[in-house]
Design an enzyme around this catalytic site. Structure first.
Site, mmCIF file in Angstrom:
data_model
loop_
_atom_site.group_PDB
_atom_site.id
_atom_site.type_symbol
_atom_site.label_atom_id
_atom_site.label_comp_id
_atom_site.label_asym_id
_atom_site.label_seq_id
_atom_site.Cartn_x
_atom_site.Cartn_y
_atom_site.Cartn_z
ATOM 1 N N GLU A 166 0.822 -1.213 0.000
ATOM 2 C CA GLU A 166 0.000 0.000 0.000
ATOM 3 C C GLU A 166 0.859 1.267 0.000
ATOM 4 O O GLU A 166 0.632 2.192 0.779
ATOM 5 C CB GLU A 166 -0.961 -0.017 1.195
ATOM 6 C CG GLU A 166 -1.981 -1.128 1.057
ATOM 7 C CD GLU A 166 -2.915 -1.252 2.236
ATOM 8 O OE1 GLU A 166 -2.604 -0.704 3.305
ATOM 9 O OE2 GLU A 166 -3.954 -1.904 2.084
ATOM 10 N N GLU A 221 -6.975 -7.681 -0.480
ATOM 11 C CA GLU A 221 -7.448 -7.625 0.916
ATOM 12 C C GLU A 221 -8.941 -7.341 0.905
ATOM 13 O O GLU A 221 -9.378 -6.196 0.886
ATOM 14 C CB GLU A 221 -6.730 -6.515 1.699
ATOM 15 C CG GLU A 221 -5.287 -6.798 2.022
ATOM 16 C CD GLU A 221 -4.677 -5.738 2.943
ATOM 17 O OE1 GLU A 221 -5.395 -4.814 3.374
ATOM 18 O OE2 GLU A 221 -3.472 -5.831 3.212
#
Length: 673
Positions: free
Chosen positions: A202, A282
């Site tokens: 991320e 995710e």
């Protein structure tokens, strides 16, 4: 890679010269069948198919349905149990993080043994029939201390983490030189289970936006892992996140939770990857907790509905988490503006913290069954739990009284306070000692004007408790005492920030303290190795030989020790259990030297700590060591008894002093793994 066939070929030439053809054939057979992970050229492939918007495994279209499990949060004893349950849910892959700080605890000191044996975990996945998506870092986030980065990196104060700063890249290169060669033999192409490797994590949510850093990592990973392996990135499902998080040469995937518009979320991925498989790396089955906020719960119906929508689109998915597990010891992280996470990482996941199938597990399994054939046979049941009941613990002494035993470094003198990292201690507790330079007969303010308490400080003058200073919450308390009195400040590192710009998170007294507006100087600082003192049995020996001394008060940080035998005549013991702290406040607890983690029932939401069966003994007494930081439920008298309680059901959503500010809806992209 192509070079892998050379050694067997040389052997064959040798054999051809010295033996008959039939013998050579037998030898070749032996060579090729000797090991599942033999490094011969396998013909196995896994790649991105841009023409057909999918993955291809061995030349055929392939879609993974995966779940996250972190080997660092589940004891090795239970790895197989959890992986089998994941397999039986219909998953064909798992996803796991590699926390750098879990393996390189000090510079150039590596640990891949026991619970840290990454290769054994990966081989076990393969044995169970699960492929692996490996998130190799160097940064992982994951509600793990400092997002997996080792705290010793902060010895260089000017270091720019997660950037192309040479002070950061040098240790990264050194670590990857150790990690990635261990990974290579376990790639799918080499007969291992790993189909894809994630680079960083991320990165689009981090302020640096340093493409040179990502390019450097890409080269590094390709150098060690070769050109065949699928390398990818993960970012929140928005163009803004993908802008800084993705890079040509790394396949860009997204993450998003249930309850939103699935098609819209995948459209964000298409911004970075117009063609190729749709991937949610995710998909949140639950959410994380913080001390002082309510336990997160996401309804199974919402999770099942969104999962169904993802799979109906033909997309690949990884459920984060499938089993959350536990932040044993000091491994929990924290979020800004400093909200530490609790010991439990249950995550309201399909498998509970103790690995038990929940209603959510069966809802998810049912959805998966619509898209692929479920394995035959019954789902593994919950592990049995046993309530061992109330166990008496007796007060030993306060931390301040035991400081010389606990401090392996001895006292360090400094004009101004030193941080944990400056003392080369990375976790736990440190004691800062001073003497009052003036008479404080009236209540006098002791303050940290620059909010430099990282993270919680327990203040005692001449053995008398004065109060608690806490980062962002309490920067001043009033104290009393005579000139020359001993001022002891025990500082707790409650976990480093693991997400966003605040990951450069020093611990201890990180700025000066003032007494009545005058800066305190002339400190004596003790680094404390409490874990070693507990594990080596020092405290137990001390309790057995201790002569009565005037007892410290019940509300200064102190140790309490107890032991219990597991009863005879009950089959299948020991069993998992949960530890409860009736009347206790906040602290740390060890069983047989194993650091279970932090308890804090006065703030919640977690009330019980998970105790895995493998740390308990049926043949000898089980030792419990409690470090209570605030107030124990019994008086200050030496040897006065308190009790902790073993129960058979967890309480993760207890009522406590909840703070409703900073709560976030599940879909908003913030406080991410």
């Amino acid at each position: 890679g192509s070079g892998r066939a050379e050694v067997p070929n040389q052997l064959m030439e040798e054999v051809r010269r010295t033996m008959k053809l039939a013998v050579w054939r037998l030898l070749l057979l032996a060579l090729t069948s000797c090991s599942f992970f033999s490094p011969s050229s396998t013909g196995r492939t896994f790649r991105v198919d841009y023409d057909n918007d999918c993955f291809q495994k061995d030349g055929k279209e392939f879609r993974y349905i995966s779940g996250s499990i972190h080997y660092s949060r589940v004891p090795r004893y239970y790895w197989k149990d959890r992986l089998m349950k994941m397999y039986m849910a219909g998953l064909n892959a798992i996803q796991t993080y590699v926390p750098w700080n879990y393996h390189e605890t000090r510079p150039d000191k590596y640990d891949f043994t026991g619970d840290r044996d990454l290769e054994s975990f990966l081989k076990l996945c393969s044995d169970v029939g699960l492929l692996v998506i490996l998130r190799a870092g160097p940064f992982i986030c994951g509600e793990w201390d400092m997002g997996g980065l080792p705290a010793w990196l902060l010895q260089k104060k000017t270091i720019r983490l997660r950037s192309s700063d040479p002070d950061y890249l040098q240790p990264v290169d050194r670590w990857m030189h150790v990690l990635l060669p261990r990974i290579k033999p376990l790639l799918y192409q080499n007969n291992g289970p790993i189909i894809a490797v994630q680079v960083e994590n991320e990165y689009g949510s981090y302020f640096a936006c340093d493409y040179d850093y990502l390019r450097h990592l890409l080269k590094l990973f390709r150098y060690y892992l070769g050109d065949e392996v699928v390398l990818f990135t993960t970012d929140g499902a928005s163009e803004a996140n993908l802008k800084c998080g993705s890079l040509q040469g790394l396949y860009a995937t997204v993450d998003f939770g249930p309850g939103g518009d699935v098609t819209k979320s995948f459209k964000a991925q298409r911004y970075a990857e117009p063609r190729g498989p749709m991937v949610n790396s995710e998909f949140y089955t639950g959410w994380l907790d913080h001390w002082g906020q309510k336990h997160s719960v996401i309804k199974k119906e919402i999770v099942a509905k969104s999962l169904d929508e993802i799979l109906a689109l033909g997309a690949n998915v990884n459920m984060y988490m499938f089993e959350g597990g536990t932040n044993f010891g000091y491994w929990n992280g924290a979020n800004s503006p400093y909200w530490p996470q609790p010991t439990s990482y249950d995550y309201d996941a399909p498998l509970s913290e103790a690995g038990d199938p929940t209603g959510k597990y069966f809802s998810i399994r049912e959805v998966i069954g619509k898209y692929r054939k479920l394995p035959a046979g019954p789902v593994l049941p919950a592990t049995p739990k046993f309530a061992y009941g109330l166990i008496q613990v007796k007060k030993l002494q306060s931390v301040a009284e035991l400081v010389n035993l606990l401090s392996f470094s001895g006292p360090v003198k400094s004009v101004y306070p030193l941080t944990f990292v400056e003392m080369k201690q990375y976790f736990g507790y440190m004691l800062y000692r001073n003497t009052l330079p003036v008479n404080c007969t009236k209540r006098t303010p002791l303050a940290s004007p620059q909010n430099g308490i990282h993270d919680r400080a327990y203040v005692v003058v001449n053995g008398v408790f004065q109060g608690i200073l806490e980062r962002n919450k309490v920067n001043t308390i009033n104290i009393t005492g005579q000139i020359g009195s001993t001022l002891d400040i025990l500082v707790e590192n409650m976990g480093r920030i693991n997400f966003g710009g605040g990951i450069h998170d020093p611990k201890g007294l990180v700025t000066n303290l003032t007494l009545a507006s005058n800066i305190l100087t002339g400190w004596t600082i003790y680094s404390l190795n409490i874990d070693e003192a507990v594990a080596s049995g020092y405290l137990t020996k001390l309790q057995n030989t201790q002569r009565p001394t005037p007892p410290a008060e019940a509300n200064v940080p102190s140790f309490y020790l107890g032991a219990f035998m597991i009863p005879n005549g009950i089959p299948d013991l020991p069993q998992d259990t949960y530890l409860k702290f009736p009347g206790w406040s906040k602290g740390q607890v060890w069983i047989n030297g194993f650091n279970l983690g932090r308890y804090w029932p006065t703030r919640g939401p977690q009330i019980t700590l998970y105790v895995p069966a493998h740390i308990l003994s049926t043949s000898a007494a089980n030792n419990i060591t409690v470090l209570e930081l605030e107030e124990a439920p019994c008086g200050g008298a030496l040897n006065s008894s308190c009790a902790v309680q073993f129960v058979d059901t967890p309480v993760l959503n207890g009522d406590a002093a909840y703070t409703h500010s900073h709560s976030r809806p599940i879909n908003q992209y913030s406080w991410h793994e």
